[in-house]
Design a protein around this motif. Sequence first.
Motif, PDB file in Angstrom:
ATOM      1  N   HIS A 285     -57.433 -33.198  13.577  1.00 52.39           N
ATOM      2  CA  HIS A 285     -56.782 -32.875  14.847  1.00 52.39           C
ATOM      3  C   HIS A 285     -55.829 -31.716  14.606  1.00 52.39           C
ATOM      4  N   ILE A 286     -55.834 -30.744  15.503  1.00 49.06           N
ATOM      5  CA  ILE A 286     -54.874 -29.637  15.363  1.00 49.06           C
ATOM      6  C   ILE A 286     -53.535 -30.097  15.931  1.00 49.06           C
TER       7      ILE A 286
ATOM      8  N   ASP B 171     -59.182 -35.891  21.426  1.00 51.82           N
ATOM      9  CA  ASP B 171     -58.468 -34.737  21.973  1.00 51.82           C
ATOM     10  C   ASP B 171     -59.420 -33.536  21.964  1.00 51.82           C
TER      11      ASP B 171
ATOM     12  N   HIS C  15     -59.181 -30.676  20.622  1.00 53.84           N
ATOM     13  CA  HIS C  15     -59.087 -29.749  19.473  1.00 53.84           C
ATOM     14  C   HIS C  15     -59.192 -30.584  18.201  1.00 53.84           C
TER      15      HIS C  15
END
Length: 490
Positions: free
Chosen positions: A370-371, A237, A239
């Motif tokens: 991961h955010i 992803d 972020h």
Amino acid sequence: MRRKEKRLLQAVALVLAALVLLPNVGLWALYRERQPDGTPGGSGAAVVPAAGQGSHSRQKKTFFLGDGQKLKDWHDKDSIRRDAQRVGNGEQGRPYPMTDAERVDQAYRENGFNIYVSDKISLNRSLPDIRHPNCNSKRYLETLPNTSIIIPFHNEGWSSLLRTVHSVLNRSPPELVAEIVLVDDFSDREHLKKPLEDYMALFPSVRILRTKKREGLIRTRMLGASVATGDVITFLDSHCEANVNWLPPLLDRIARNRKTIVCPMIDVIDHDDFRYETQAGDAMRGAFDWEMYYKRIPIPPELQKADPSDPFESPVMAGGLFAVDRKWFWELGGYDPGLEIWGGEQYEISFKVWMCGGRMEDIPCSRVGHIYRKYVPYKVPAGVSLARVFTFTWREDIRPGDPQHTKKFCFDAISHTSPVTLYDCHSMKGNQLWKYRKDKTLYHPVSGSCMDCSESDHRIFMNTCNPSSVTQQWLFEHTNSTVLEKFNRN
Ligand code: LR7
Ligand code: MN
């Protein structure tokens, strides 16, 4: 005559010995191929130190697998030492000390996480090494396939996207990264146009691709995969933060069995203060519920590995972070290109890999943060339905409407004489639990009555059960007779 026999016997014995002992041929190779796990992920068991290199030697040790494949310690000791010395905001994955001015709603609006905080933290920040201690002594194949790293993004924040790229460049052996492919899914934010191109021009291994219209994350990933040149493709992803030595443990598993899809352990980067920590419960298996919502469930004790740092199988992946042999990805047909914007693709790829003779593993020695957003910030184009792509039709509540069950209203009854109403499905049974009965009435255990239909105005209400009343007879179409029979037997 006797001497001839003896010679023959000797020859046969020699051939047999060769069959058993020679690497890469014969029975041993056959045996190795049949081990579903291959050899354990670089852990001590099948590993012997090379001759002449005593365990006390201070130099880099070379290790060999039983069949002569070399293993090595892939840790980048210098970079680990440099990271350990870093101090400052968010360093070592510590929470950023937020001020009231940074706590405002505006900070979250564009990304679903606090971009003010993200902007204050170094793009090269250090992370805590929260791997199981055994990971420190794991050795992986010296010759590993390289990988293209594909990062789809739609209107991603500047610092969160750049930190993803920096963390990958900082914590991956350069020879294993064929390229980083940033695939822009038709973003409209200015910083993602020329400024991003200028910035990435500094990094020769980074390419930027753009879709010609908003495609959604699935087709955007496919566009990246279609240009990839690496042996393996690794999706992230936009972020994320890759943690120490994250890549070799993933590639090692694919090198041993190209039909293995591998996922790193996904850690949590807090959407408020950006502290880095493991998910609750850490190592769990992927699963999904009746609504097709992704869940993580504990690994049953009988399936837990003796060494908790060893790879373990998982039925379904979270979706965004995984590595797959490039050719195997296409042999699997990639993703279904009809999948829109977001969601469902993790099940599709998971089901396909298991059904096509592959396997899926989570790798505890590979960790990536991961955010997790507070809310979804981006728009979904009008007319695009995010309806779950798979549905299970048998439930104990009743959901009128279209056959896809995308409308979330259920028949609900509050008393033994009340009208039957529509109410948001809560999946907790109770007032929304209905039992199909042999007499074709619909029984409601909470009110103790049956669903009835008034002959004059066709309104639906609850009434004392009367199997001979025609207004309580319901016609079940498309019933699952096996389930019904089983239900009626109990
Ligand atoms: O229209 C879009 N186009 C995109 O390119 C929408 C999104 N994207 C990009 C986006 O910038 C991001 O890089 O696609 C990626 C995923 O989108 P997110 O971050 O909005 O999704 P998420 O983190 O909520 O989604 C999880 O589930 C998705 C289901 O389709 C995907 O599989 C995501 O990759 C997945 N993320 C993870 O698995 C990380 C761990 C979180 C969990 C679970
Ligand atoms: Mn995400």
